[in-house]
Each structure stands twice: as C-alpha cells, then as structure tokens.
Enzyme design. Sequence first.
Site, PDB file in Angstrom:
ATOM      1  N   SER A  77      74.770  -6.663  39.402  1.00 27.41           N
ATOM      2  CA  SER A  77      73.629  -7.579  39.594  1.00 27.41           C
ATOM      3  C   SER A  77      72.414  -6.840  40.168  1.00 27.41           C
ATOM      4  CB  SER A  77      74.027  -8.760  40.482  1.00 27.41           C
ATOM      5  OG  SER A  77      74.292  -8.340  41.789  1.00 27.41           O
ATOM      6  N   ARG A 130      82.515   4.855  45.145  1.00 23.39           N
ATOM      7  CA  ARG A 130      83.123   6.141  45.502  1.00 23.39           C
ATOM      8  C   ARG A 130      82.133   6.966  46.317  1.00 23.39           C
ATOM      9  NH1 ARG A 130      87.836   7.227  42.346  1.00 23.39           N
ATOM     10  NH2 ARG A 130      88.098   5.394  41.045  1.00 23.39           N
ATOM     11  N   HIS A 160      73.244  -1.000  50.722  1.00 27.39           N
ATOM     12  CA  HIS A 160      74.438  -1.344  51.499  1.00 27.39           C
ATOM     13  C   HIS A 160      74.260  -2.752  52.065  1.00 27.39           C
ATOM     14  CE1 HIS A 160      77.994  -0.687  53.888  1.00 27.39           C
ATOM     15  NE2 HIS A 160      77.355  -1.239  54.902  1.00 27.39           N
ATOM     16  N   ASP A 211      73.373  10.842  52.089  1.00 31.77           N
ATOM     17  CA  ASP A 211      73.683  12.173  52.585  1.00 31.77           C
ATOM     18  C   ASP A 211      75.202  12.333  52.615  1.00 31.77           C
ATOM     19  OD1 ASP A 211      74.569  10.803  54.798  1.00 31.77           O
ATOM     20  OD2 ASP A 211      72.958  11.479  56.132  1.00 31.77           O
ATOM     21  N   VAL A 233      78.972   8.590  55.527  1.00 34.42           N
ATOM     22  CA  VAL A 233      79.187   7.278  54.894  1.00 34.42           C
ATOM     23  C   VAL A 233      78.072   6.327  55.339  1.00 34.42           C
ATOM     24  CG1 VAL A 233      80.739   5.291  54.720  1.00 34.42           C
ATOM     25  CG2 VAL A 233      81.682   7.607  54.743  1.00 34.42           C
TER      26      VAL A 233
END
Length: 209
Positions: free
Chosen positions: A18, A98, A116, A148, A151
């Site tokens: 989306s 991933r 995010h 980077d 996470v």
Amino acid sequence: MNSGNTFRIGVLGSGRGSNFVAIADAIAAGAIPAQVALVLSDVEGAGILEHAQKRNLPARFVAPGKFRTKLDEDAERTFVEALQSAKVDLIVLAGFMRVLKGDFLRAFEGRIVNIHPSLLPSFPGLEAWKQALDHGVKVTGCTVHFVDAGVDSGAIIGQQTVPVLDDDTPETLHARIHAAEHELYPKCVATLARREIAVRGRRVVRKKS
Ligand code: GAR
C-alpha cells in the site's frame, strides 16, 4: 547512478504494497518528480508485485535464500545487480521485511530509505504498533528514515503522529498508522527526488535555497 534527467526509484517490498501504491499514485499525479525504475520482492506473488504489474512497471520476485531475516549472499548479489542495472538513484523500502547488510548498504550508501510504523527511536523492530499499544503510549505514528547498519536506526527524514485511542486494538491502530504512512512517505520521497534535503550527522535538514 543514473546520469539521465529523471530521478529513478527502486522499490523493495514483502507485503501488500500500500505504501508503494501511495508513492506510485503521487508520481502519476506529478507530486514526485521521479519514475519507478524497478520493484523487487523477496515474496513470490506479493501484493506489491501485482500492483506494479498492473501499472506496467518492471517488477520481479527474487528468491531470498536460506535465511529468515536477511538475504543470503546470492540473493543479495542479485538484488544489487538488478538495482544497479536499473540505474536507481534511491531505494525505497516499502514493507521490506529483511534486514539489509554490508555489501548491499555499501553499494547504495546514503541512498536507501525506509518507513517504520512508530515514532522512532521508540519501538524499532517488528509489530511496532503492537509495541506502542502494549507500552501504553498515547501518541505514536510513523517515521521515514535513512537505512544504516542498525535496525531502524538511521537518520530521520520525516515523522507523522497518530493518536492512540482508548478502544484501539492492534488492527485499528495499525490501520490509522498505515493511513498516516500513505501521506508521509510520498512527501518525503518528493523532497529526496527534488534534492531538497541535506544530511548533517544525524540531522536531516532542508537545504537553504
Ligand atoms: C508498513 O506499515 C511499514 O511501516 C511496515 O510494513 C508495512 C508495509 O505495508 N514496515 C516495517 O515494519 C519495516 N520494519 P505495505 O506493504 O502495505 O506498504
């Protein structure tokens, strides 16, 4: 890198796509001066590939290899070569599940962005909306950031807030965050395509004109 005029975007996604649709629609509407050069997915038959094919945009599945959370060496090489051949200026992660590692990051240093579903640095990692609900925060949101080696830890390009309501479930909160993502991501990609921002250490700022 692309030596022609049009800013070329490579999109990576694992899911329904989306955010990709929001970006592709913004490009079609003239709000982002760019073109989608390639869409890649590590999930066969992912919604993002179907959306790209419907729009006649180049899209393909690349088998990720033997690991669950990262690409194996062959897959990483295939991703990098495909994106280099497509001469992408920017790689947009749109629900790519991933973690990207060394060789990939080195090949496109400073040219990979991600969205995010939380206000980073709160709640990095998986199911960030659920983490926010479990923690009891009253406001959460979404963050677009450079990628980077950590996470969800790269320099922040843009953020949009979303209220957490008393009767929210993980599903209702995630849906509200998703809607905010569809506004924020195209805006951030547009500033990148227009080369309007500069990175100063951890701070991403508007260039002075
Ligand atoms: C989005 O909510 C995005 O923030 C999240 O995956 C979803 C993809 O939705 N990404 C991450 O959690 C990355 N750590 P979409 O496929 O409909 O764009």
